[in-house]
Design a protein around this motif. Structure first.
Motif, short mmCIF file in Angstrom:
data_model
loop_
_atom_site.label_atom_id
_atom_site.label_comp_id
_atom_site.label_asym_id
_atom_site.label_seq_id
_atom_site.Cartn_x
_atom_site.Cartn_y
_atom_site.Cartn_z
N UNK A 573 14.73 66.18 45.64
CA UNK A 573 13.99 66.11 44.37
C UNK A 573 13.62 64.69 43.95
N UNK A 574 14.44 63.71 44.27
CA UNK A 574 14.20 62.36 43.78
C UNK A 574 13.94 61.35 44.92
N UNK A 575 13.69 61.86 46.11
CA UNK A 575 13.45 61.00 47.26
C UNK A 575 11.96 60.96 47.57
N UNK A 629 21.40 65.31 43.81
CA UNK A 629 20.13 64.70 44.23
C UNK A 629 19.94 63.34 43.55
N UNK A 630 20.30 63.24 42.29
CA UNK A 630 20.19 61.96 41.57
C UNK A 630 21.16 60.93 42.17
N UNK A 631 22.35 61.39 42.51
CA UNK A 631 23.35 60.49 43.09
C UNK A 631 22.89 60.00 44.47
N UNK A 632 22.35 60.91 45.28
CA UNK A 632 21.84 60.53 46.59
C UNK A 632 20.74 59.48 46.46
N UNK A 635 22.33 56.12 45.80
CA UNK A 635 22.94 55.58 47.01
C UNK A 635 21.87 55.03 47.95
N UNK A 636 20.77 55.77 48.12
CA UNK A 636 19.70 55.35 49.03
C UNK A 636 19.01 54.09 48.54
N UNK A 637 18.95 53.90 47.23
CA UNK A 637 18.24 52.76 46.68
C UNK A 637 19.08 51.48 46.68
N UNK A 638 20.35 51.61 47.02
CA UNK A 638 21.21 50.43 47.02
C UNK A 638 20.77 49.45 48.11
#
Length: 732
Positions: A573-575, A629-632, A635-638
């Protein structure tokens, strides 16, 4: 669109004949690079939906994208290399027009030199221990990195990247050590012999508990080196033609994200993916260092039937049945080895194997058609609230481009629906999640299974009147309740089908806020068919965008995709994974609608959709999926990571604590039981692998909240049909 392909091919053949494009033009230069550029630029200039001006701006974009693909982590090229390359930055358009490959030659030779230098760098760095007590950080945002100025900076860049890889390996090993110590110490005394053997097995496997931090750090470095050695083994296998394909694609992808050059081996893989079958022995292979290993035996294939080849076997030699001497394939490129092993149906190949137990033996396998079962449609039945429903999963819209009458997605879907009807289903779920598309003609044929007749999709070429593709078969295979499941990875052909069923009000679409957003059509052109007297070997193929398609209501799915009737969150959803997030996508637009009649039925779609939305808004599993999904996304944006182990460990522990919130996601279960159809049950009696695959699929369906809701919607639609039917009878 087979007819469109034939028209394009004829047009190009006529044009090329008048231009006298033959490989003899390059007799002074046996390299086929120039010929490829000539062919590809001509095709794109004359056949692409949106031809590009080859100017300085185009040149700069190719320059940037190509270098990013060659050296994404900026650990090969120096700043001085880039400055030397920049002399070509605005000249590539001129080189392309002149079929000049000077820029490629320069970058290719320099890249090979830098790769060779890097082998010594990483080997030297990984000989010495890393200091995980030092306070320093690592950035994973490679785009913001500058190119290094000298060897000292290059070595430092490699050191940081290698330390980042190693600290992750080290953390895994420390975790294993801590777990093994705890599991041994906490094991109670057991009287049962089987339990005792399990404890002894654990003790034998837990030698790691006695290892020091120093030993674990050394093991972590060794693991990092092994990974790099395998990567460089793959890199060393690449030939000039493989690197040149990277350059060609940096050029053609400036036209749009779906225009792509297939080197000969890539074209073969594309054909297999689209048709779902190939001729060979039915085994997947991989290369480990110099060895060609058997990675998987494909269920139902020749190797599976012969039952002599095993996963883990190493293939040493290959001999054709009509030849006396075998070919040693140890150290050979994987693609070249596969060419020797694959072959026409009915021919025999002899393999010299080093078996898993170390013995050497020869086996003979007669090649045959190998069908990749996971490519094809599969179906299941399920009972919910005393009603039986059907579920069909379609991974892609597959077709054999050489013969449409062979097995394809449309014929398989029709057959599955007929079988499901024989089982007495009262509603149908068509699962198009993660379906990236495929054949346009199969979409039209599948849509025709659900409507009496009418337009399915509009197609337009640049400067040409639109073409309306229609279902002209008045027969309907399924006229009952229909739900289509989609997500952000449902693309192209999936979007056409979902959009058509939505516009006709024939189905309720459940899924992501919008689908992928690919509203373009591509054709694949075999470049070998365009050249007379070709002495340069296989030229590969070009997939290029020739058309855009539009819904029957006139709107394009390009960029915007299909918006679900019932929106549910999922892991994507947020990727940023849609068409709008790709480079150089074609724009959204709209054309006139075409006449079509909304499905005449007694199903109350609007009421059913509202009930579903209300259920989804209150569903705790979906709320948890949305939070995950928000948490993922976070993590991906770190981008910044500590290389101090204590700080790194704290960050990982924090992530693990946050992740515990989402463990319940995998625990979710419905009370639904899914069953294979009778014909598959018979096949499973002889095919344990098929049974295992279906069991796994059914287990995942039973834990799938989206399937559960799709069945709820089917049930609601069925109930609204009964209510509205009674109302209609009273009025009459």
């Amino acid at each position: 669109m087979r007819g469109n392909y034939k028209f394009l091919l004829l047009a190009f053949l006529i044009a090329f004949a008048s231009c006298s494009f033959t490989s003899k033009k390059f007799d002074d230069n046996p390299d086929k690079d120039k010929l490829l550029i000539q062919l590809i630029t001509y095709v794109l200039d004359n056949g692409h939906f949106n031809p590009q001006d080859l100017n300085d701006s185009f040149s700069e974009n190719v320059f940037e994208d190509y270098l990013n693909q060659l050296d994404p982590f900026k650990r090969y090229f120096y700043e001085s290399d880039i400055k030397e390359f920049e002399a070509f930055k605005t000249q590539l358009d001129d080189q392309i027009k002149d079929y000049d490959v000077a820029f490629f030659n320069l970058t290719h030779e320099r890249l090979l030199k830098r790769i060779e230098e890097s082998k010594a760098i990483y080997a030297e760095i990984l000989e010495k221990p890393f200091d995980f007590t030092k306070d320093e950080s690592y950035t994973a945002d490679y785009e913001k990195l500058d190119y290094v100025k000298n060897k000292r900076e290059m070595k430092e860049r490699w050191r940081q990247q290698l330390k980042f890889s190693t600290i992750a390996n080290y953390d895994d090993l420390v975790g294993e050590r801590n777990f093994s110590v705890g599991s041994i110490q906490d094991t109670p005394e057991l009287d049962d012999l089987e339990d005792r053997s399990e404890v002894l097995d654990k003790k034998n496997k837990s030698e790691i508990r006695n290892k020091s931090d120093k030993e674990l750090e050394e093991e972590a470095r060794e693991a990092t080196k092994r990974s790099l050695d395998e990567l460089y083994d793959f890199i060393d296998d690449r030939q000039r033609k493989d690197w040149f394909a990277v350059y060609i694609n940096a050029i053609v992808e400036e036209f749009d994200p779906h225009t792509f050059y297939f080197a000969p081996e890539d074209k073969d893989r594309f054909d297999v993916a689209m048709s779902g079958n190939f001729e060979g022995i039915g085994a997947r292979l991989q290369k480990k260092m110099d060895a060609i290993m058997v990675n998987e035996i494909i269920s139902g294939g020749p190797a599976w039937r012969a039952n002599e080849l095993e996963v883990g076997d190493q293939i040493l030699k290959v001999r054709q049945s009509n030849e006396e001497k075998p070919v040693n394939i140890v150290g050979m490129r994987l693609d070249d080895a596969i060419k020797l092993i694959k072959g026409p149906k009915g021919t025999t190949v002899v393999l010299t194997l080093k078996k898993v137990d170390g013995t050497i033996e020869d086996i003979s396998i007669t090649r045959d058609i190998v069908e990749l079962e996971e490519t094809y449609a599969k179906s299941s039945t399920v009972i919910k609230d005393d009603k039986k429903f059907g579920v069909i999963n379609l991974p892609k819209f597959y077709v054999d481009f050489e013969n449409y009458n062979k097995r394809n997605a449309a014929s398989d879907i029709k057959q599955e629906i007929v079988r499901l009807k024989q089982e007495g289903i009262e509603g149908l779920v068509l699962d198009l999640r993660n379906n990236g598309g495929g054949s346009l003609q199969t979409v039209v044929d599948i849509a025709g299974l659900f409507i009496e007749e009418g337009p399915v999709v509009q197609v337009k070429e640049t400067g040409q009147p639109k073409e309306v593709l229609k279902d002209r078969d008045k027969s309907i295979v399924w006229d009952g309740p229909l739900v289509i499941l989609v997500n952000e990875l449902s693309a192209s052909a999936s979007e056409i089908l979902a959009a058509a069923m939505q516009d006709y009000k024939r189905a309720i679409v459940i899924g992501s806020k919008q689908t992928y957003g690919k509203g373009t059509v591509q054709n694949v052109l075999d470049l070998n068919r365009l050249v007379r007297n070709n002495s340069n070997g296989d030229l590969g193929a070009l997939k290029f965008t020739t058309q855009k398609f539009y819904r029957v209501n006139g709107g394009s799915t390009q960029l915007e995709g299909v918006k679900s009737d019932v929106v549910v969150p999922d892991r994507y959803s947020y990727i940023d994974i849609g068409e709008k997030d790709q480079e150089n996508p074609l724009p959204w637009d709209k054309i006139d609608a075409v006449d079509y009649d909304v499905w005449a039925n007694y199903f109350d779609y609007d009421t059913t959709i509202e009930k579903s939305k209300a259920r989804m808004a209150a569903n705790e599993q979906l709320k948890l999926i949305d939070a995950n999904a928000r948490w993922v996304k976070k993590i991906r944006d770190r981008e910044i990571y500590s290389l101090n182990y204590e700080d790194y460990k704290k960050d990982m522990e924090l992530n693990e604590e946050e992740a515990k919130r989402f463990e319940k996601l995998s625990e979710y279960k419905t009370n639904l039981t899914f069953s294979s159809l009778p014909y598959e049950v018979e096949l499973m009696d002889e095919d344990s692998i098929l049974k295992e695959k279906r069991d796994r699929w059914h287990q995942s369906l039973a834990k799938d909240v989206y399937i559960e809701e799709a069945l709820n919607v089917l049930h609601d639609l069925k109930m609204t049909y009964a209510i509205k039917n009674k109302v209609a009878e009273v009025k009459n």
